[in-house]
Design an enzyme around this catalytic site. Structure first.
Site, PDB file in Angstrom:
ATOM      1  N   TYR A   1       0.892  -1.151  -0.082  1.00 38.40           N
ATOM      2  CA  TYR A   1      -0.112   0.010  -0.082  1.00 38.40           C
ATOM      3  C   TYR A   1       0.869   1.388   0.008  1.00 38.40           C
ATOM      4  CZ  TYR A   1      -3.658   3.130   1.545  1.00 38.40           C
ATOM      5  OH  TYR A   1      -4.477   4.232   1.722  1.00 38.40           O
TER       6      TYR A   1
ATOM      7  N   LYS B   1       1.272   4.111  -2.725  1.00 40.52           N
ATOM      8  CA  LYS B   1       0.951   5.613  -2.423  1.00 40.52           C
ATOM      9  C   LYS B   1       2.078   6.572  -2.651  1.00 40.52           C
ATOM     10  CE  LYS B   1      -3.678   4.994  -1.601  1.00 40.52           C
ATOM     11  NZ  LYS B   1      -4.297   5.472  -2.439  1.00 40.52           N
TER      12      LYS B   1
HETATM   13  P1  NAP Z   1     -13.398   2.740   1.275  1.00 33.16           P
HETATM   14  O1  NAP Z   1     -14.102   3.341   2.240  1.00 33.16           O
HETATM   15  O2  NAP Z   1     -12.768   1.515   1.422  1.00 33.16           O
HETATM   16  O3  NAP Z   1     -13.802   2.999  -0.073  1.00 33.16           O
HETATM   17  C1  NAP Z   1     -13.065   2.333  -1.366  1.00 33.16           C
HETATM   18  C2  NAP Z   1     -13.863   3.038  -2.620  1.00 33.16           C
HETATM   19  O4  NAP Z   1     -12.939   2.504  -3.793  1.00 33.16           O
HETATM   20  C3  NAP Z   1     -15.251   2.362  -2.719  1.00 33.16           C
HETATM   21  O5  NAP Z   1     -15.899   3.217  -3.516  1.00 33.16           O
HETATM   22  C4  NAP Z   1     -14.952   1.209  -3.779  1.00 33.16           C
HETATM   23  O6  NAP Z   1     -15.990   0.931  -4.635  1.00 33.16           O
HETATM   24  C5  NAP Z   1     -13.802   1.701  -4.637  1.00 33.16           C
HETATM   25  N1  NAP Z   1     -12.875   0.922  -5.263  1.00 33.16           N
HETATM   26  C6  NAP Z   1     -12.039  -0.178  -4.762  1.00 33.16           C
HETATM   27  N2  NAP Z   1     -11.586  -0.922  -5.707  1.00 33.16           N
HETATM   28  C7  NAP Z   1     -12.141  -0.450  -6.894  1.00 33.16           C
HETATM   29  C8  NAP Z   1     -11.715  -0.658  -8.305  1.00 33.16           C
HETATM   30  N3  NAP Z   1     -10.843  -1.654  -8.609  1.00 33.16           N
HETATM   31  N4  NAP Z   1     -12.252   0.191  -9.440  1.00 33.16           N
HETATM   32  C9  NAP Z   1     -13.133   1.410  -8.753  1.00 33.16           C
HETATM   33  N5  NAP Z   1     -13.363   1.590  -7.606  1.00 33.16           N
HETATM   34  C10 NAP Z   1     -12.791   0.838  -6.534  1.00 33.16           C
HETATM   35  O7  NAP Z   1     -11.813   3.902   1.079  1.00 33.16           O
HETATM   36  P2  NAP Z   1     -11.481   4.961   1.817  1.00 33.16           P
HETATM   37  O8  NAP Z   1     -11.197   5.076   3.035  1.00 33.16           O
HETATM   38  O9  NAP Z   1     -12.887   6.140   1.499  1.00 33.16           O
HETATM   39  O10 NAP Z   1     -10.359   5.652   0.729  1.00 33.16           O
HETATM   40  C11 NAP Z   1     -10.409   6.247  -0.345  1.00 33.16           C
HETATM   41  C12 NAP Z   1      -9.027   6.646  -1.040  1.00 33.16           C
HETATM   42  O11 NAP Z   1      -8.277   7.394   0.198  1.00 33.16           O
HETATM   43  C13 NAP Z   1      -8.206   5.220  -1.142  1.00 33.16           C
HETATM   44  O12 NAP Z   1      -7.329   5.863  -2.200  1.00 33.16           O
HETATM   45  C14 NAP Z   1      -7.289   5.140   0.277  1.00 33.16           C
HETATM   46  O13 NAP Z   1      -6.073   4.665  -0.002  1.00 33.16           O
HETATM   47  C15 NAP Z   1      -7.115   6.626   0.722  1.00 33.16           C
HETATM   48  N6  NAP Z   1      -6.654   6.838   1.718  1.00 33.16           N
HETATM   49  C16 NAP Z   1      -7.552   6.618   2.840  1.00 33.16           C
HETATM   50  C17 NAP Z   1      -7.359   6.731   4.053  1.00 33.16           C
HETATM   51  C18 NAP Z   1      -8.168   6.542   5.332  1.00 33.16           C
HETATM   52  O14 NAP Z   1      -7.572   6.513   6.696  1.00 33.16           O
HETATM   53  N7  NAP Z   1      -9.483   6.112   5.336  1.00 33.16           N
HETATM   54  C19 NAP Z   1      -5.980   7.448   4.564  1.00 33.16           C
HETATM   55  C20 NAP Z   1      -5.053   7.502   3.466  1.00 33.16           C
HETATM   56  C21 NAP Z   1      -5.732   7.495   2.190  1.00 33.16           C
HETATM   57  P3  NAP Z   1     -16.903  -0.164  -3.953  1.00 33.16           P
HETATM   58  O15 NAP Z   1     -17.786   0.340  -2.912  1.00 33.16           O
HETATM   59  O16 NAP Z   1     -17.775  -0.552  -5.277  1.00 33.16           O
HETATM   60  O17 NAP Z   1     -16.415  -1.643  -3.629  1.00 33.16           O
END
Ligand code: NAP
Length: 245
Positions: A154, A158
């Site tokens: 991961y 990133k």
């Molecule tokens: P999340 O709640 O797990 O949601 C993930 C989203 O990505 C969902 O809408 C999912 O769609 C979609 N997705 C997964 N695989 C996909 C694919 N192959 N093609 C298209 N869509 C896909 O994640 P989140 O926490 O909101 O994170 C969003 C972004 O922020 C990510 O890039 C993550 O790495 C980054 N981020 C998050 C955090 C954190 O603390 N949460 C911190 C740093 C960075 P479905 O619903 O259809 O599965």
């Protein structure tokens, strides 16, 4: 701030992407809510936007599949005739210590997080270069900057996004297309809900502001970067992490 702009947000069915889609729509953008499999959630976001008088469409597409990504951009071109804003937000984790990490666990995270960003940015760039305007915002992470045990896949994906962002900003600058990255800290979504309580407590201790971030904390920064106000900002990485790094 985004009146009439056409915005694609990948991974917008849940979490941070959902909050970005809602904020963009509130600011007057027409939003394409991309998702992978969770149609019900994506429809929920569309409904929420429409209830507030906004404009939204859903589109299922696995961002790691180039053919599907191309079809998604063909659809946007046909339906909207333009693409003004792309947020490469779709992402997954498959955590584990390196000795136990399989090739599949490494590769699938790279494919969705980094290659998916490449495919979407590639097809968006084509249109944005032609129209000599556009905004690309890529979702990195604090762990892409400082690293994290148990996340070599991961954090590599990133960190890759940061190099990708800085390079693409240099490629597209002369066409007035900006490319920036956001590096969120620890945000309350499905992705972090799956962490064991003990780990959550430990992360919280490393946050000077002593609270977990909200998806809206990220969404508001996206609105700014996508707006006219951020016209001269490109190639930057904005950390939003309560002081973690
Ligand atoms: P999340 O709640 O797990 O949601 C993930 C989203 O990505 C969902 O809408 C999912 O769609 C979609 N997705 C997964 N695989 C996909 C694919 N192959 N093609 C298209 N869509 C896909 O994640 P989140 O926490 O909101 O994170 C969003 C972004 O922020 C990510 O890039 C993550 O790495 C980054 N981020 C998050 C955090 C954190 O603390 N949460 C911190 C740093 C960075 P479905 O619903 O259809 O599965």
């Amino acid at each position: 701030m985004l009146q009439g702009k056409v915005a694609l947000v990948t991974g917008a069915s849940r979490g941070i992407g959902r909050a970005i889609a809602l904020s963009f729509a509130r600011e007057g953008a027409k939003v394409i809510i991309n998702y992978n499999g969770n149609q019900e959630k994506a429809l929920g976001v569309k409904k929420e936007i429409e209830q507030h008088g906004g404009n939204a469409e859903i589109y299922a597409c696995n961002v790691s599949d180039e053919t599907s990504v191309k079809e998604m951009f063909d659809f946007i071109q046909k339906e909207y005739g333009t693409i003004d804003i792309l947020v490469n937000n779709a992402g997954i984790t498959k955590d584990g210590l390196i000795l136990k990490m399989s090739e599949e666990e490494f590769q699938s995270v790279m494919d969705i997080n980094l290659k998916g960003t490449f495919f979407c940015a590639k097809y968006a760039s084509k249109q944005m270069m032609k129209q000599r305007s556009g905004r690309i915002i890529n979702m990195s992470s604090v762990v892409g900057v400082v690293g994290n045990a148990g996340q070599v896949n991961y954090s590599a994906s990133k960190a890759g996004i940061i190099g990708f962002t800085k390079s693409l900003a240099k490629e597209l600058g002369s066409r007035q297309v900006t490319v920036n990255a956001i590096a969120p800290g620890y945000i309350d979504t499905d992705m972090t809900k799956q962490l064991p309580e003990a780990i959550k407590e430990r992360i919280l201790e490393t946050i000077p502001m002593k609270r977990i971030g909200k998806p809206e904390d990220i969404a508001e920064a996206c609105v700014f970067l996508a707006s006219k106000k951020a016209d001269y900002i490109t190639g930057q990485v904005l950390g939003i992490n309560g002081g973690m790094a």
